[in-house]
Scaffold this motif. Structure first.
Motif, PDB file in Angstrom:
ATOM      1  N   LYS A   2       0.807  -1.183   0.064  1.00 30.17           N
ATOM      2  CA  LYS A   2      -0.156   0.221   0.020  1.00 30.17           C
ATOM      3  C   LYS A   2       0.983   1.451   0.043  1.00 30.17           C
ATOM      4  N   LYS A   3       0.476   2.244  -0.677  1.00 28.63           N
ATOM      5  CA  LYS A   3       1.128   3.488  -0.922  1.00 28.63           C
ATOM      6  C   LYS A   3       1.199   4.159   0.444  1.00 28.63           C
ATOM      7  N   LEU A   4       2.276   4.877   0.993  1.00 32.26           N
ATOM      8  CA  LEU A   4       2.346   5.598   2.180  1.00 32.26           C
ATOM      9  C   LEU A   4       1.552   6.845   2.023  1.00 32.26           C
ATOM     10  N   SER A   5       0.756   7.430   3.106  1.00 32.15           N
ATOM     11  CA  SER A   5       0.073   8.703   2.916  1.00 32.15           C
ATOM     12  C   SER A   5       1.273   9.637   3.236  1.00 32.15           C
ATOM     13  N   ALA A   6       0.913  10.881   3.257  1.00 31.52           N
ATOM     14  CA  ALA A   6       1.881  11.970   3.543  1.00 31.52           C
ATOM     15  C   ALA A   6       2.233  12.088   5.051  1.00 31.52           C
ATOM     16  N   GLN A   8       2.629   9.372   6.859  1.00 35.39           N
ATOM     17  CA  GLN A   8       3.330   8.191   6.877  1.00 35.39           C
ATOM     18  C   GLN A   8       5.030   8.382   6.333  1.00 35.39           C
ATOM     19  N   TYR A  42       3.837   1.559   9.651  1.00 35.67           N
ATOM     20  CA  TYR A  42       3.283   3.018   9.829  1.00 35.67           C
ATOM     21  C   TYR A  42       1.989   3.415  10.374  1.00 35.67           C
ATOM     22  N   HIS A  43       1.102   2.356  10.114  1.00 35.41           N
ATOM     23  CA  HIS A  43      -0.359   2.763  10.608  1.00 35.41           C
ATOM     24  C   HIS A  43      -0.453   2.463  12.060  1.00 35.41           C
TER      25      HIS A  43
END
Length: 102
Positions: A2-6, A8, A42-43
């Protein structure tokens, strides 16, 4: 993956920065230390952070073991300076013979 959010991505940069700093210190102060590597989800950050100091052999690992608490405190302090509180510093740094691929 899954792509990391800003957020993260910022967390990742923070962890990389601290890991680079602490790895350099470790190599200078701990004989037989090969590398510092980490695993993090990261979550679940910062609770999921696990940083590992990898040593070349059992003898180097045994010699460094009395220093573990000092390095756990150093990691906790470095993260705190970046605004991240590690609730139980003992869970976030270990000394090992295993590498990131083991």
């Amino acid at each position: 993956m899954k792509k990391l959010s800003a957020v993260q991505i910022k967390q990742q940069a923070l962890v990389l920065n601290v890991a680079d700093t602490i790895e350099e210190q470790g190599r200078n102060e701990l004989p037989g230390m090969l590398q510092c590597w980490f695993d993090v989800e990261y979550h679940l950050f910062p609770g999921s952070l696990l940083m590992c100091f990898q040593f070349e052999d059992e003898q180097a690992l045994a010699a460094a073991e009395p220093e573990l608490l000092k390095w756990q405190k150093r990691l906790s302090g470095a993260m705190l300076k970046k605004g991240v509180i590690l609730k139980d510093m003992r869970k976030h740094l270990v000394f090992t013979l295993k590498g990131p691929d083991d």
